[in-house]
Design a protein around this motif. Structure first.
Motif, PDB file in Angstrom:
ATOM      1  N   ASP A  41       0.790  -1.269   0.062  1.00  0.00           N
ATOM      2  CA  ASP A  41      -0.026  -0.314   0.008  1.00  0.00           C
ATOM      3  C   ASP A  41       0.928   1.272  -0.217  1.00  0.00           C
ATOM      4  N   ASP A  42       2.011   1.304  -0.831  1.00  0.00           N
ATOM      5  CA  ASP A  42       2.830   2.322  -0.980  1.00  0.00           C
ATOM      6  C   ASP A  42       3.600   2.583   0.269  1.00  0.00           C
ATOM      7  N   ILE A  43       3.799   1.616   1.325  1.00  0.00           N
ATOM      8  CA  ILE A  43       4.547   2.001   2.417  1.00  0.00           C
ATOM      9  C   ILE A  43       5.479   0.798   2.546  1.00  0.00           C
ATOM     10  N   PRO A  44       7.014   1.209   2.657  1.00  0.00           N
ATOM     11  CA  PRO A  44       8.018   0.250   2.568  1.00  0.00           C
ATOM     12  C   PRO A  44       7.843  -0.436   4.163  1.00  0.00           C
ATOM     13  N   VAL A  45       7.691  -1.662   4.124  1.00  0.00           N
ATOM     14  CA  VAL A  45       8.015  -2.584   5.250  1.00  0.00           C
ATOM     15  C   VAL A  45       9.549  -2.835   5.637  1.00  0.00           C
ATOM     16  N   MET A  46      10.019  -2.225   6.354  1.00  0.00           N
ATOM     17  CA  MET A  46      11.298  -2.080   6.465  1.00  0.00           C
ATOM     18  C   MET A  46      11.730  -3.130   7.855  1.00  0.00           C
ATOM     19  N   LEU A  47      11.269  -4.243   7.904  1.00  0.00           N
ATOM     20  CA  LEU A  47      11.475  -5.258   9.032  1.00  0.00           C
ATOM     21  C   LEU A  47      12.254  -6.426   8.394  1.00  0.00           C
ATOM     22  N   GLU A  48      13.448  -6.707   9.137  1.00  0.00           N
ATOM     23  CA  GLU A  48      14.096  -8.203   8.582  1.00  0.00           C
ATOM     24  C   GLU A  48      13.022  -9.189   8.363  1.00  0.00           C
ATOM     25  N   SER A  49      12.190  -9.410   9.420  1.00  0.00           N
ATOM     26  CA  SER A  49      11.347 -10.467   9.702  1.00  0.00           C
ATOM     27  C   SER A  49      10.445 -10.489   8.332  1.00  0.00           C
ATOM     28  N   GLU A  50      10.316  -9.493   7.662  1.00  0.00           N
ATOM     29  CA  GLU A  50       9.267  -9.276   6.698  1.00  0.00           C
ATOM     30  C   GLU A  50       9.881  -9.433   5.236  1.00  0.00           C
ATOM     31  N   ALA A  51      11.285  -9.248   5.440  1.00  0.00           N
ATOM     32  CA  ALA A  51      12.235  -9.191   4.133  1.00  0.00           C
ATOM     33  C   ALA A  51      12.329 -10.743   3.325  1.00  0.00           C
ATOM     34  N   ARG A  52      12.522 -10.673   1.912  1.00  0.00           N
ATOM     35  CA  ARG A  52      13.021 -11.906   1.326  1.00  0.00           C
ATOM     36  C   ARG A  52      14.226 -11.812   1.221  1.00  0.00           C
ATOM     37  N   LYS A  53      14.937 -12.999   1.214  1.00  0.00           N
ATOM     38  CA  LYS A  53      16.227 -13.268   0.936  1.00  0.00           C
ATOM     39  C   LYS A  53      16.414 -13.344  -0.516  1.00  0.00           C
ATOM     40  N   ILE A  54      17.444 -12.694  -1.102  1.00  0.00           N
ATOM     41  CA  ILE A  54      17.913 -12.678  -2.617  1.00  0.00           C
ATOM     42  C   ILE A  54      18.611 -13.649  -2.952  1.00  0.00           C
ATOM     43  N   GLY A  55      18.341 -14.817  -3.784  1.00  0.00           N
ATOM     44  CA  GLY A  55      19.347 -15.666  -4.230  1.00  0.00           C
ATOM     45  C   GLY A  55      20.412 -15.352  -4.892  1.00  0.00           C
ATOM     46  N   GLN A  56      21.283 -16.220  -4.995  1.00  0.00           N
ATOM     47  CA  GLN A  56      22.625 -15.850  -5.857  1.00  0.00           C
ATOM     48  C   GLN A  56      22.374 -15.515  -7.291  1.00  0.00           C
ATOM     49  N   ASP A  57      21.139 -15.954  -8.092  1.00  0.00           N
ATOM     50  CA  ASP A  57      21.075 -15.954  -9.382  1.00  0.00           C
ATOM     51  C   ASP A  57      20.734 -14.411  -9.521  1.00  0.00           C
ATOM     52  N   GLU A  58      19.608 -14.021  -8.732  1.00  0.00           N
ATOM     53  CA  GLU A  58      19.020 -12.762  -8.811  1.00  0.00           C
ATOM     54  C   GLU A  58      19.935 -11.754  -8.182  1.00  0.00           C
ATOM     55  N   TYR A  59      20.877 -11.946  -7.295  1.00  0.00           N
ATOM     56  CA  TYR A  59      21.889 -10.998  -6.915  1.00  0.00           C
ATOM     57  C   TYR A  59      22.659 -10.655  -7.998  1.00  0.00           C
ATOM     58  N   GLU A  60      23.049 -11.673  -8.834  1.00  0.00           N
ATOM     59  CA  GLU A  60      23.988 -11.263  -9.919  1.00  0.00           C
ATOM     60  C   GLU A  60      23.441 -10.392 -10.756  1.00  0.00           C
ATOM     61  N   THR A  61      22.205 -10.494 -11.029  1.00  0.00           N
ATOM     62  CA  THR A  61      21.653  -9.683 -12.231  1.00  0.00           C
ATOM     63  C   THR A  61      21.446  -8.161 -11.487  1.00  0.00           C
ATOM     64  N   LEU A  62      21.441  -7.973 -10.116  1.00  0.00           N
ATOM     65  CA  LEU A  62      21.501  -6.619  -9.545  1.00  0.00           C
ATOM     66  C   LEU A  62      22.778  -5.890  -9.812  1.00  0.00           C
ATOM     67  N   ARG A  63      23.875  -6.391  -9.972  1.00  0.00           N
ATOM     68  CA  ARG A  63      25.160  -5.698 -10.178  1.00  0.00           C
ATOM     69  C   ARG A  63      25.022  -4.772 -11.109  1.00  0.00           C
TER      70      ARG A  63
END
Length: 63
Positions: A41-63
């Motif tokens: 709802d346009d509000i960032p949820v900045m809680l570690e418990s709500e965060a999704r871990k980024i996998g290695q394949d996805e991480y490499e595309t972020l660089r």
């Protein structure tokens, strides 16, 4: 939509590194912690418990 000024001051609560908006504008990405924080709802949820871990394949595309 996330306010650009807000995006400039938001940081990852784990690493204190800056976050970036994902291409689909549904998450805030922290490359340092490899976490993706959801935006609900346009509000960032900045809680570690709500965060999704980024996998290695996805991480490499972020660089």
């Amino acid at each position: 939509m996330i306010d650009p000024q807000l995006l400039k001051v938001l940081v990852c609560p784990v690493t204190k590194a800056p976050v970036t908006l994902s291409d689909d504008k549904k998450e805030l990405i922290c490359k340092a912690s490899r976490l993706a924080y959801p935006i609900r709802d346009d509000i960032p949820v900045m809680l570690e418990s709500e965060a999704r871990k980024i996998g290695q394949d996805e991480y490499e595309t972020l660089r």
